[in-house]
Write an enzyme that holds these catalytic residues in place. Sequence first.
Site, PDB file in Angstrom:
ATOM      1  N   ASN A 290      -4.317   6.399  -1.554  1.00  0.00           N
ATOM      2  CA  ASN A 290      -3.967   6.592  -0.146  1.00  0.00           C
ATOM      3  C   ASN A 290      -3.165   7.870   0.070  1.00  0.00           C
ATOM      4  O   ASN A 290      -3.227   8.471   1.135  1.00  0.00           O
ATOM      5  CB  ASN A 290      -3.184   5.381   0.379  1.00  0.00           C
TER       6      ASN A 290
ATOM      7  N   GLU B  79      -4.584  -0.687  -8.058  1.00  0.00           N
ATOM      8  CA  GLU B  79      -3.544   0.225  -8.533  1.00  0.00           C
ATOM      9  C   GLU B  79      -2.370  -0.631  -9.022  1.00  0.00           C
ATOM     10  O   GLU B  79      -1.858  -1.471  -8.268  1.00  0.00           O
ATOM     11  CB  GLU B  79      -3.081   1.165  -7.412  1.00  0.00           C
TER      12      GLU B  79
ATOM     13  N   SER C 234       0.830  -1.207   0.000  1.00  0.00           N
ATOM     14  CA  SER C 234       0.000   0.000   0.000  1.00  0.00           C
ATOM     15  C   SER C 234       0.860   1.251   0.000  1.00  0.00           C
ATOM     16  O   SER C 234       0.406   2.309  -0.396  1.00  0.00           O
ATOM     17  CB  SER C 234      -0.891   0.053   1.231  1.00  0.00           C
TER      18      SER C 234
ATOM     19  N   HIS D 105      -1.557  -3.043  -6.035  1.00  0.00           N
ATOM     20  CA  HIS D 105      -2.184  -2.633  -4.772  1.00  0.00           C
ATOM     21  C   HIS D 105      -3.675  -2.925  -4.828  1.00  0.00           C
ATOM     22  O   HIS D 105      -4.432  -2.185  -5.437  1.00  0.00           O
ATOM     23  CB  HIS D 105      -1.916  -1.133  -4.528  1.00  0.00           C
TER      24      HIS D 105
END
Length: 702
Positions: free
Chosen positions: A481, A443, A409, A431
């Site tokens: 994120n 991702e 992440s 991800h």
Amino acid sequence: MPGAILERHGDVAVITIDNPPVNAMSVGVPSAILARLAEAQLDAAIKAVVVRGGGGGTIAGADIRMFGKPWPADEPTLRDVIAAFETSPKPVVAALRGSCLGGGLELAMSAHYRVAGADASVGQPEVKLGFPPGAGGTQRLPRLAGVDAALPMIVEGNPIGAARALEFGVVDRVVDGDPLAGALAFARERVAAGGPHPRARDKAAKVNDPKIFEATRAAVARRARGLRAPLACIECVAAAVNLPFDDGVKRERAIFEACMASPESAALRHVFFAERAIGKVPGVAKDTTKKTIAKGGVVGSGTMGTGIAMNFANAGIPVKLFDADAVALKRCMATIEKNYAGSVARGSLAKDKADKAFALIQPVSDLATFADVDMVIEAVFEEMPIKLEVFRALDKACKPGAILASNTSYLNIDTIADAVPARHGDVLGTHFFSPANVMRLLEVVRTKSVSAETLMTVLDLGRRMRKVPVVAGACHGFIGNRMLEGYFREAVFLLEEGASPTQVDKAITDFGFPMGPFTVGDLAGLDISWRKRKAGEAGRDKTKRYSPLGDRLCERGRFGQKTGAGYYRYEAGSRAPIPDPEVDDLIVAVAKEQGIARRSIGDEEIVQRCLHPLVNEGARILDDGIALRAGDIDIVWLNGYAFPAWRGGPMHWADTVGLSGIVVTIERFGRDHDFWEPARLLVRLAREGRHFADLDKEDAHA
Ligand code: 3H9
């Protein structure tokens, strides 16, 4: 030049719409169809007309790119073609192959008859673009299929297959293979039987369930909160029942035009094209050779590894699931079995498909068994030394050319690639979002050295797994994120300054998110970010504002739903958040400690404080080349973070708010708060009076 071709098959004229790839009704197509139809009418040897889509047969409806642009005054429209088919003295048969959608189905329903290939599908998906059908679809479909079948098709926008279409009366015959031969035969049968030939407009729109409108309105209010188009569709179908045909068509048109001009439709049309752009990587040819992924491997049987192994299996790819811990591995297989049983019980997966998928997952405790896999996704703890160790072990175990992906992440994927220098081109990040078997966003994180072949293979694999794969560059938090940090940070600051968790959450759900930040935090577990904060404490910039609120909650054992308390409290067995005076007291105490004078905060400020950081960081992400397009950022937020689709994603939303206004707000907040510095790209675009969408257009034309 898009057009239509006429061929004579004995006494039947076949008009083939010729506008690859999907035969949309672009400028030039209606006039070409009308010209071919006129030729057929003039030819006395022609007794009937068949119309069909060229290529794969798809007729995708109106050209979505034309919406919002003026239609040339001298060019006939789809509605003119529909009127010409419907009034044709010679019977018209639509031959349906592939997808016949939107204006494509409206066109087909204006023909006297429809013959479909067994693999064809038909639908009115316009609602997904923010408007109801606009060329008579809401009037003809209920007349052909009945309101009970037509209403859900129009309100939900999902296509149905040929068999269903036959059952509903939308098509008259289903044939195997290419429907042209079937349509020709059908046309001759109808000519032999003689007229008059039926027209959808002459039928009545029958209602079986008298409560259907009421029930559908209630379902829409529950499921599609904030959306106007589904309600507009219901209104149009009601007009099919309550008004004569021509009045119903007029009513539909007025509603269609109003919806078309709405921000909701502009946002959804943006999403349509953004979804299709994500597979395009500048500098990489779309037809780049891809590696074959026939066997997969997953390292780590934790929550993420479990979901990822299921993703391979769901895509029909046999997968080896490795864990050195036999107990963890057994537990994981039991979880997978339970997940599949749950899907079967809910009716979302057939039992035989679940059994087949489960059988594709092979638990293994020896990494040497990975010698024949084509791709491995590592999903071990999010700690660099552990990841590096796994990659070195994979380097030894896997065959040359196998793709090695890290499900990380936040970690630097280039450092991971450097651990296996001989495989530089084969390493990248994948991800997944938790739960990995459910969440659609993926991702795909590029390293500096990943090959085009590997990248395109993994994008393809993502689609096979029914994910939405978006390319991201390597940086802390990638796209989603990285943007999230400012959102949560400001939400907590707002509490210190005077808002309550309920007020912040409500302002965000009123904006259109299904949950606000504190409900999400409690659901995800507050302890995860607490652990991360503790680990990063030494490196924190102590000159900047920091809220200890989240830490204090965790110190009291308030980890969120799992401990029955977080920003809210929860009754045993319930997920409903209940405001907690203990939290209110804690907020007041923390604010006092920080020397913050609490004040009354409006919802507009809450939205700006939480969402402008997304836009600002999104602009930096674009400027840094981490996202390929503003539209990619929107797709990430729609699929990974439940940003409301009808707002188009944070970057599209920013375009609609106006970038210069956002810069002004950011500068204003910057006078009183840390962290508020407008991004360079945002300032530049605002100064030039441009939008993020302008950058994407430049990219598309590059
Ligand atoms: C309508 O009809 C209104 C009416 O009620 C009447 C108004 C008066 N227009 O999806 P793909 C492009 S509204 C323009 O990757 P697939 C797409 O952007 C319309 N372009 O292929 C892509 O371009 P690019 C109602 C369109 O095989 C390329 O075609 N109809 C349109 O996976 C290939 O698309 C719909 O909502 C269009 N209508 O899926 C149907 N459709 O290569 C929308 C596609 O440059 N379309 N393109 O990126 C679809 O659902 C899928 O495209 C379809 C094919 C299932 C047809």
